[in-house]
Design an enzyme around this catalytic site. Sequence first.
Site, mmCIF file in Angstrom:
data_model
loop_
_atom_site.group_PDB
_atom_site.id
_atom_site.type_symbol
_atom_site.label_atom_id
_atom_site.label_comp_id
_atom_site.label_asym_id
_atom_site.label_seq_id
_atom_site.Cartn_x
_atom_site.Cartn_y
_atom_site.Cartn_z
ATOM 1 N N LYS A 43 -10.019 -5.609 -2.771
ATOM 2 C CA LYS A 43 -8.552 -5.718 -2.755
ATOM 3 C C LYS A 43 -8.071 -5.766 -1.301
ATOM 4 O O LYS A 43 -8.830 -5.437 -0.388
ATOM 5 C CB LYS A 43 -7.937 -4.534 -3.509
ATOM 6 N N ARG A 142 -1.769 8.299 -11.957
ATOM 7 C CA ARG A 142 -1.235 7.022 -11.469
ATOM 8 C C ARG A 142 -0.994 6.089 -12.647
ATOM 9 O O ARG A 142 0.136 5.963 -13.105
ATOM 10 C CB ARG A 142 -2.224 6.438 -10.441
ATOM 11 N N HIS A 172 -10.503 7.006 -12.424
ATOM 12 C CA HIS A 172 -10.539 6.988 -10.952
ATOM 13 C C HIS A 172 -10.364 8.395 -10.406
ATOM 14 O O HIS A 172 -9.478 9.131 -10.846
ATOM 15 C CB HIS A 172 -9.425 6.064 -10.436
ATOM 16 N N ARG A 229 -17.902 1.615 -8.278
ATOM 17 C CA ARG A 229 -16.981 0.743 -7.553
ATOM 18 C C ARG A 229 -17.009 1.104 -6.058
ATOM 19 O O ARG A 229 -16.515 2.153 -5.659
ATOM 20 C CB ARG A 229 -15.560 0.905 -8.115
ATOM 21 N N TYR A 274 7.686 -0.333 27.682
ATOM 22 C CA TYR A 274 9.001 0.056 27.142
ATOM 23 C C TYR A 274 9.250 1.553 27.301
ATOM 24 O O TYR A 274 8.357 2.363 27.063
ATOM 25 C CB TYR A 274 9.067 -0.256 25.640
ATOM 26 N N CYS A 321 3.116 -2.426 22.672
ATOM 27 C CA CYS A 321 4.192 -3.350 22.284
ATOM 28 C C CYS A 321 3.761 -4.134 21.035
ATOM 29 O O CYS A 321 2.674 -3.928 20.514
ATOM 30 C CB CYS A 321 4.475 -4.343 23.405
ATOM 31 N N MET A 322 4.611 -5.059 20.587
ATOM 32 C CA MET A 322 4.276 -5.828 19.388
ATOM 33 C C MET A 322 3.023 -6.688 19.609
ATOM 34 O O MET A 322 2.191 -6.817 18.707
ATOM 35 C CB MET A 322 5.453 -6.725 18.971
ATOM 36 N N ASP A 323 2.901 -7.253 20.827
ATOM 37 C CA ASP A 323 1.839 -8.234 21.064
ATOM 38 C C ASP A 323 0.944 -7.912 22.258
ATOM 39 O O ASP A 323 0.052 -8.698 22.573
ATOM 40 C CB ASP A 323 2.454 -9.623 21.313
HETATM 41 C C1 LIG Z 1 -9.344 1.256 -4.303
HETATM 42 C C2 LIG Z 1 -10.056 1.718 -5.496
HETATM 43 C C3 LIG Z 1 -11.433 1.958 -5.472
HETATM 44 C C4 LIG Z 1 -12.236 1.963 -4.189
HETATM 45 O O1 LIG Z 1 -11.989 3.174 -3.480
HETATM 46 P P1 LIG Z 1 -12.825 3.544 -2.187
HETATM 47 O O2 LIG Z 1 -12.429 4.938 -1.856
HETATM 48 O O3 LIG Z 1 -12.428 2.586 -1.132
HETATM 49 O O4 LIG Z 1 -14.252 3.399 -2.569
HETATM 50 C C5 LIG Z 1 -12.079 2.232 -6.659
HETATM 51 N N1 LIG Z 1 -11.383 2.302 -7.826
HETATM 52 C C6 LIG Z 1 -10.057 2.129 -7.885
HETATM 53 C C7 LIG Z 1 -9.358 2.244 -9.189
HETATM 54 C C8 LIG Z 1 -9.339 1.853 -6.730
HETATM 55 O O5 LIG Z 1 -8.009 1.682 -6.796
#
Ligand SMILES: *Cc1c(COP(=O)(O)O)cnc(C)c1O
Length: 406
Positions: A43, A142, A172, A229, A274, A321-323
């Site tokens: 993601k 969540r 999760h 995951r 700045y 700064c920004m850049d």
């Molecule tokens: C982002 C996410 C993960 C991965 O989490 P990490 O801590 O980066 O391994 C796994 N499962 C779900 C549902 C997530 O949202």
Amino acid sequence: MKPEECDVIKRGYALIDMDAIRFNVSSMLDNVDEGTGMVLVIKTDGYGHGAVPIAKAGETIDRVWGYAVACPEEAFCLRRAGCSKPILILGHAFEYAYEKLISLDVRPATFTEEMLEALSKAASACGRAAKIHVKVDTGMGRIGIRPDDEGLEFVKKALNMPMIEVEGLFTHFARADEADKSHANRQIGLFEAFADRIEAETGTRIPCLHCSNSAGILELRHANMDLVRAGITLYGLWPSDEVSRDAVALRPVMSLISHVSYVKTVEPGTRISYGGTYETDSVRRIATVPIGYGDGYPRSLSGRGEVLIRGRRVPIRGRVCMDQFMIDVTDVPGVRMGDKVTLIGTDGDETITMEDLGDLSGRFNYELACDVGKRIPRAYVSGGELLDVILDGESLTFDGANADLS
Ligand SMILES: *Cc1c(COP(=O)(O)O)cnc(C)c1O
């Protein structure tokens, strides 16, 4: 092409070490049960590293089951790039995307009856079953059904719904990255008991049970199940400073490189950047680096960050700064315009990790990786070769002398 060739992009680039990606995957797989597959969590464009090249690497690794993303658009992008393994959407997918995600064989996390009905309808329209992973909330608070009677009714409904195939059931962890694993273990217990109850009452064993994130992969082997995951650890970064670094070796994947855009000698009493927050107390050599918070380099590193130049660690002076930002190179002999500056990575004996930057900036390593800006090209290297340079989804053409940034 050699990796050094991307150094023509003087302003800045992120070097992405694909060998480190493969190393991290195999190192994690060594620490999970043989029957457990791995989902690469890519993601937010692969936590800023680039989702497509990482998924392409995943296509060739047998034990990589597929990919996880946050939303349908990220999944569509992977399919457009030709990635064919299963893709799971971890967040809520809204209805507008259902037909497209079913036709592209993308699995949405599913947890409301409205979703089930709309998915079933969309699947009928597509003439193909929708594969889903039911999301269970065991303590994250969540999204997801609760592992209770009502949750069980939901799963039964899903199992009996036309054109719906319940491929997965997952939860999760909220606190697996803490030293104290009691909360994570409670979540595992709730999840396993719920999966057992589903099997006992419906006679169906859902094929893909999964709960572990990176912290679980590192430290909760009893939570392996069918899939794990892998997110932050895929990128060689650590979920927190409380997790053990002993079981799994990781190599950081991203380095962030720039080059000096200006260097000057200033008199005592000169104010820098700045707000004039920094004032020299003696004659100093001050160099400018053409990267800023517009590239995701945290402004909170103002006056407290460090970078590497000529193998030495030097301080940021004044505000980021920004850049652009300024560094004091008085103690490093011979600094010139065009010298390489390492913002994240190793130069000689010195290293600055994403975690170091997080500590110094008061930010989170995950957030820093995701924030590396869109205008920073990603240069992919493997086996001592430069594979590709990608800016905003486009491959840059290289003639060795000039990066064609148009
Ligand atoms: C982002 C996410 C993960 C991965 O989490 P990490 O801590 O980066 O391994 C796994 N499962 C779900 C549902 C997530 O949202």
